[in-house]
Write a protein that holds these residues in place. Structure first.
Motif, PDB file in Angstrom:
ATOM      1  N   GLU A  70       0.823  -1.208   0.000  1.00 16.25           N
ATOM      2  CA  GLU A  70       0.000   0.000   0.000  1.00 16.25           C
ATOM      3  C   GLU A  70       0.859   1.261   0.000  1.00 16.25           C
ATOM      4  O   GLU A  70       0.607   2.199  -0.749  1.00 16.25           O
ATOM      5  CB  GLU A  70      -0.936   0.013   1.204  1.00 16.25           C
ATOM      6  N   ARG A  71       1.888   1.287   0.849  1.00 18.74           N
ATOM      7  CA  ARG A  71       2.755   2.464   0.933  1.00 18.74           C
ATOM      8  C   ARG A  71       3.511   2.691  -0.365  1.00 18.74           C
ATOM      9  O   ARG A  71       3.628   3.812  -0.838  1.00 18.74           O
ATOM     10  CB  ARG A  71       3.742   2.304   2.085  1.00 18.74           C
ATOM     11  N   VAL A  72       4.036   1.629  -0.938  1.00 22.28           N
ATOM     12  CA  VAL A  72       4.786   1.767  -2.189  1.00 22.28           C
ATOM     13  C   VAL A  72       3.842   2.208  -3.305  1.00 22.28           C
ATOM     14  O   VAL A  72       4.193   3.078  -4.111  1.00 22.28           O
ATOM     15  CB  VAL A  72       5.522   0.458  -2.547  1.00 22.28           C
ATOM     16  N   THR A  73       2.649   1.655  -3.345  1.00 14.58           N
ATOM     17  CA  THR A  73       1.676   2.045  -4.368  1.00 14.58           C
ATOM     18  C   THR A  73       1.322   3.518  -4.243  1.00 14.58           C
ATOM     19  O   THR A  73       1.263   4.244  -5.243  1.00 14.58           O
ATOM     20  CB  THR A  73       0.410   1.170  -4.268  1.00 14.58           C
ATOM     21  N   GLU A  74       1.088   3.988  -3.029  1.00 12.01           N
ATOM     22  CA  GLU A  74       0.786   5.406  -2.815  1.00 12.01           C
ATOM     23  C   GLU A  74       1.952   6.292  -3.242  1.00 12.01           C
ATOM     24  O   GLU A  74       1.752   7.331  -3.877  1.00 12.01           O
ATOM     25  CB  GLU A  74       0.437   5.655  -1.353  1.00 12.01           C
ATOM     26  N   ALA A  75       3.165   5.879  -2.903  1.00  8.95           N
ATOM     27  CA  ALA A  75       4.348   6.659  -3.282  1.00  8.95           C
ATOM     28  C   ALA A  75       4.499   6.701  -4.799  1.00  8.95           C
ATOM     29  O   ALA A  75       4.803   7.748  -5.372  1.00  8.95           O
ATOM     30  CB  ALA A  75       5.602   6.074  -2.636  1.00  8.95           C
ATOM     31  N   LEU A  76       4.275   5.570  -5.446  1.00  9.09           N
ATOM     32  CA  LEU A  76       4.382   5.533  -6.906  1.00  9.09           C
ATOM     33  C   LEU A  76       3.291   6.375  -7.558  1.00  9.09           C
ATOM     34  O   LEU A  76       3.547   7.074  -8.542  1.00  9.09           O
ATOM     35  CB  LEU A  76       4.290   4.093  -7.416  1.00  9.09           C
ATOM     36  N   ALA A  77       2.083   6.321  -7.030  1.00  9.79           N
ATOM     37  CA  ALA A  77       0.980   7.120  -7.590  1.00  9.79           C
ATOM     38  C   ALA A  77       1.322   8.604  -7.531  1.00  9.79           C
ATOM     39  O   ALA A  77       1.046   9.355  -8.482  1.00  9.79           O
ATOM     40  CB  ALA A  77      -0.318   6.836  -6.847  1.00  9.79           C
ATOM     41  N   ALA A  78       1.947   9.020  -6.450  1.00  8.26           N
ATOM     42  CA  ALA A  78       2.346  10.432  -6.329  1.00  8.26           C
ATOM     43  C   ALA A  78       3.453  10.775  -7.314  1.00  8.26           C
ATOM     44  O   ALA A  78       3.471  11.857  -7.896  1.00  8.26           O
ATOM     45  CB  ALA A  78       2.799  10.716  -4.899  1.00  8.26           C
ATOM     46  N   ARG A  79       4.369   9.836  -7.529  1.00  6.16           N
ATOM     47  CA  ARG A  79       5.489  10.065  -8.453  1.00  6.16           C
ATOM     48  C   ARG A  79       5.058  10.058  -9.915  1.00  6.16           C
ATOM     49  O   ARG A  79       5.565  10.832 -10.713  1.00  6.16           O
ATOM     50  CB  ARG A  79       6.540   8.974  -8.290  1.00  6.16           C
ATOM     51  N   ILE A  80       4.195   9.145 -10.262  1.00  9.88           N
ATOM     52  CA  ILE A  80       3.800   8.963 -11.655  1.00  9.88           C
ATOM     53  C   ILE A  80       2.965  10.141 -12.148  1.00  9.88           C
ATOM     54  O   ILE A  80       2.977  10.471 -13.314  1.00  9.88           O
ATOM     55  CB  ILE A  80       3.040   7.635 -11.845  1.00  9.88           C
ATOM     56  N   ASN A  81       2.247  10.780 -11.231  1.00 13.15           N
ATOM     57  CA  ASN A  81       1.440  11.938 -11.593  1.00 13.15           C
ATOM     58  C   ASN A  81       0.381  11.557 -12.640  1.00 13.15           C
ATOM     59  O   ASN A  81       0.355  12.106 -13.745  1.00 13.15           O
ATOM     60  CB  ASN A  81       2.331  13.081 -12.081  1.00 13.15           C
ATOM     61  N   LEU A  82      -0.463  10.620 -12.279  1.00 11.13           N
ATOM     62  CA  LEU A  82      -1.523  10.162 -13.164  1.00 11.13           C
ATOM     63  C   LEU A  82      -2.525  11.287 -13.418  1.00 11.13           C
ATOM     64  O   LEU A  82      -2.791  12.091 -12.523  1.00 11.13           O
ATOM     65  CB  LEU A  82      -2.242   8.966 -12.539  1.00 11.13           C
ATOM     66  N   PRO A  83      -3.110  11.326 -14.611  1.00  9.40           N
ATOM     67  CA  PRO A  83      -4.114  12.360 -14.887  1.00  9.40           C
ATOM     68  C   PRO A  83      -5.374  12.100 -14.071  1.00  9.40           C
ATOM     69  O   PRO A  83      -5.656  10.950 -13.706  1.00  9.40           O
ATOM     70  CB  PRO A  83      -4.385  12.195 -16.387  1.00  9.40           C
ATOM     71  N   ASP A  84      -6.131  13.156 -13.793  1.00 12.45           N
ATOM     72  CA  ASP A  84      -7.404  12.926 -13.121  1.00 12.45           C
ATOM     73  C   ASP A  84      -8.409  12.371 -14.136  1.00 12.45           C
ATOM     74  O   ASP A  84      -8.126  12.301 -15.339  1.00 12.45           O
ATOM     75  CB  ASP A  84      -7.917  14.185 -12.425  1.00 12.45           C
TER      76      ASP A  84
END
Length: 111
Positions: A70-84
């Motif tokens: 969960e923590r790694v996924t959250e960190a990656l989501a913040a890094r990847i900067n997915l579009p809304d």
């Protein structure tokens, strides 16, 4: 043109599927050391440290495997900067073939 709630639901499911694919792809490219490092950074200040230990609750102890992911996924989501969703859906409706090959197929479960 009237809004079709079913089409909107499927479009949102495709968006979540696409985001999941982007995160999974990035996660799978990480080395075990990078995963551990990301989890450690994301855990700073939570009282949770160290590698995952089977059977641990993750509260005030070493990270459980689930908490680590969960923590790694959250960190990656913040890094990847997915579009809304609004940005993604506009791009998808303009050119669905650009995105369809990256979908994992989870969206079909919603359809």
């Amino acid at each position: 043109m009237a809004f079709d709630p079913e089409a909107g639901r499927i479009l949102r499911a495709k968006y979540l599927d696409w985001c999941s694919a982007r995160l999974a792809d990035r996660f799978l490219r990480l080395t075990p050391e990078e995963i551990y490092e990301l989890a450690e950074r994301a855990s700073e200040g939570t009282g949770e440290v160290g590698p995952p230990v089977a059977g641990e609750s993750g509260v005030g102890t070493e990270l459980s495997y689930r908490a680590l992911v969960e923590r790694v996924t959250e960190a990656l989501a913040a890094r990847i900067n997915l579009p809304d969703f609004a940005e993604w859906s506009a791009a998808y409706l303009e050119s669905p073939e650009r995105f369809d090959e990256d979908l994992l197929g989870f969206w079909r479960e919603e359809a």
